[in-house]
Design an enzyme around this catalytic site. Structure first.
Site, PDB file in Angstrom:
ATOM      1  N   LYS A  88       1.920   5.810   6.619  1.00 55.23           N
ATOM      2  CA  LYS A  88       0.465   5.994   6.439  1.00 55.23           C
ATOM      3  C   LYS A  88       0.037   7.406   6.868  1.00 55.23           C
ATOM      4  CE  LYS A  88      -0.812   2.053   4.672  1.00 55.23           C
ATOM      5  NZ  LYS A  88      -1.085   2.015   3.228  1.00 55.23           N
ATOM      6  N   GLY A 101      -2.346  -7.819  -5.644  1.00 56.33           N
ATOM      7  CA  GLY A 101      -2.145  -7.982  -4.191  1.00 56.33           C
ATOM      8  C   GLY A 101      -3.406  -8.433  -3.464  1.00 56.33           C
ATOM      9  N   GLN A 102      -3.344  -8.385  -2.131  1.00 52.67           N
ATOM     10  CA  GLN A 102      -4.444  -8.920  -1.299  1.00 52.67           C
ATOM     11  C   GLN A 102      -5.776  -8.223  -1.591  1.00 52.67           C
ATOM     12  OE1 GLN A 102      -4.484  -7.882   2.825  1.00 52.67           O
ATOM     13  NE2 GLN A 102      -5.828  -9.578   3.396  1.00 52.67           N
ATOM     14  N   ILE A 140       3.478  -5.411 -11.030  1.00 47.50           N
ATOM     15  CA  ILE A 140       4.941  -5.279 -11.140  1.00 47.50           C
ATOM     16  C   ILE A 140       5.525  -6.629 -11.562  1.00 47.50           C
ATOM     17  CG2 ILE A 140       5.322  -3.338  -9.561  1.00 47.50           C
ATOM     18  CD1 ILE A 140       5.928  -5.472  -7.367  1.00 47.50           C
ATOM     19  N   GLY A 148      -1.072  -2.145  -8.095  1.00 50.28           N
ATOM     20  CA  GLY A 148      -1.056  -3.233  -7.109  1.00 50.28           C
ATOM     21  C   GLY A 148      -2.255  -4.150  -7.276  1.00 50.28           C
ATOM     22  N   ILE A 184       4.979   1.737  -9.205  1.00 48.29           N
ATOM     23  CA  ILE A 184       4.681   3.039  -8.590  1.00 48.29           C
ATOM     24  C   ILE A 184       5.904   3.953  -8.516  1.00 48.29           C
ATOM     25  CG2 ILE A 184       5.057   2.342  -6.172  1.00 48.29           C
ATOM     26  CD1 ILE A 184       2.304   3.983  -5.728  1.00 48.29           C
ATOM     27  N   TYR A 186       5.614   1.643   8.931  1.00 47.47           N
ATOM     28  CA  TYR A 186       4.338   1.482   8.224  1.00 47.47           C
ATOM     29  C   TYR A 186       3.372   2.591   8.647  1.00 47.47           C
ATOM     30  CZ  TYR A 186       0.021  -1.007   6.822  1.00 47.47           C
ATOM     31  OH  TYR A 186      -1.184  -1.374   6.269  1.00 47.47           O
TER      32      TYR A 186
HETATM   33  C1  AKB Z   1      -1.261  -5.113   8.718  1.00 40.47           C
HETATM   34  O1  AKB Z   1      -1.475  -5.881   9.654  1.00 40.47           O
HETATM   35  O2  AKB Z   1      -0.149  -4.665   8.441  1.00 40.47           O
HETATM   36  C2  AKB Z   1      -2.445  -4.646   7.896  1.00 40.47           C
HETATM   37  C3  AKB Z   1      -3.055  -3.407   8.442  1.00 40.47           C
HETATM   38  C4  AKB Z   1      -3.979  -3.471   9.584  1.00 40.47           C
HETATM   39  O3  AKB Z   1      -2.781  -2.354   7.961  1.00 40.47           O
HETATM   40  N1  AKB Z   1      -3.406  -5.695   7.808  1.00 40.47           N
END
Ligand code: AKB
Length: 321
Positions: free
Chosen positions: A147, A11-12, A35, A8, A55, A143
């Site tokens: 995590k 990316g950012q 990618i 990655g 990945i 998300y």
């Molecule tokens: C998001 O806003 O999804 C990310 C984070 C805080 O994980 N910047």
């Protein structure tokens, strides 16, 4: 000496971290993994090797690890929170199945692994203020769930197989280089661009929505320093709370107004992003990171705002934005 693969890299975080790691360890020792559709360009392409590193393709990753004798992997592949909500299967495939590929390869080839976690790993039942390092983690976004799974899998591979996994829970990251895409905290980047370009900003989150934030140079230092930390001092591994500041849109707008007095903010709420933000902490307690590996951010709201506006104004004058 480290030989590093960044998954990655365009990316950012990756686009800035790759260059920083090349400055520290040498250009040839840091492979920029990308990618299709996100190929490296400019300095990122010219300052060291680049390889296709999807990945979800363990064979492709294994070949890179062997070719470059990789001993450290920065796994930055992920969808951000808001976009992950609209593509949950893809978010899981990249975030969790992808991490399993990386951990299995790390076990076989004896690599250390950094996989960032996030304030998104917390949820509405987590204590919201001064959120402790070890506390309730019941997120309600895909998300956040991925995590938490990543944190647990990384600890599992450390305890069961001795893989050197380490991580931090990043707050919202603010940068003037590569724009974020699809995050809940992105408003805190967009606001600076709008302030310079039009003097006004339509905010998707309501006033009073506090979240932790960090300027990118501190986030990059965290990624380097946690991987350089003395393992004997680490009581935690996956993942450390880290923060640099906590603010809401009103406080940020007031800070921008110190430089652009006519700046105005209007509120046009995005329901999904607001719900995600409301489920995240207001402020983290990062004392374990400070004690165990010397975390100490250099940037606060005042010096970050001054720097962001200076850089973005220069880009604007040159017609780059
Ligand atoms: C998001 O806003 O999804 C990310 C984070 C805080 O994980 N910047």
């Amino acid at each position: 000496m480290k030989n590093i693969l960044i998954i990655g890299a365009t990316g950012q975080i990756g686009s800035e971290l790759t260059l920083k790691l090349r400055r520290i360890y040498g250009g040839d020792r840091v492979v920029a993994g990308y990618i299709v559709g996100c190929e490296p360009k400019g300095e990122l392409l010219e300052s060291g090797p680049a390889e296709l590193a999807d990945i979800s393709n363990a064979q492709q990753l294994a070949e890179i690890i062997k070719k470059y004798k990789i001993d450290t992997i920065y796994n930055l592949a992920a969808l951000l929170s808001a976009v992950a909500e609209s593509k949950p299967m893809l978010a899981w495939r990249i975030g969790v199945d992808g991490l399993l590929n990386v951990l299995e390869l790390a076990r076989e080839h004896k690599c250390a692994v950094f996989t960032p976690s996030s304030i998104g790993a917390f949820g509405p039942s987590t204590p919201a203020d001064k959120t402790p390092q070890d506390t309730i983690q019941r997120p309600q976004t895909i998300y956040g769930i991925s995590k938490v799974a990543d944190e647990l899998l990384s600890d599992y591979y450390y305890k069961k197989y001795g893989v050197d996994t380490r991580s931090v829970r990043y707050p919202g990251l603010i940068s003037n280089v590569t724009p974020p895409g699809g995050g809940t905290t992105d408003y805190a980047v967009d606001i600076y661009y709008s302030a310079v370009k039009s003097g006004t900003f339509e905010c998707p989150l309501k006033a009073g929505t506090f979240m932790d934030m960090m300027y990118m140079p501190d986030a990059l230092d965290a990624a380097v320093n946690i991987m350089e930390a003395d393992p004997a001092k680490l009581k935690h591994r996956n993942a450390f709370n880290i923060t640099a500041m906590s603010f809401d849109p009103e406080i940020l707008a007031a800070e921008i107004r110190k430089h652009i007095p006519s700046f105005s903010i209007e509120y046009k709420l995005e329901t999904m992003r607001q719900a995600i933000a409301d489920s995240w902490p207001n402020s983290l307690d990062d004392s374990c990171a400070r004690e165990e590996w010397g975390w100490n951010p250099r940037w606060n709201l005042e010096n970050m705002t001054e720097d962001m506006l200076k850089v973005i104004e220069e880009k604007h004058k040159k017609g780059l934005i």
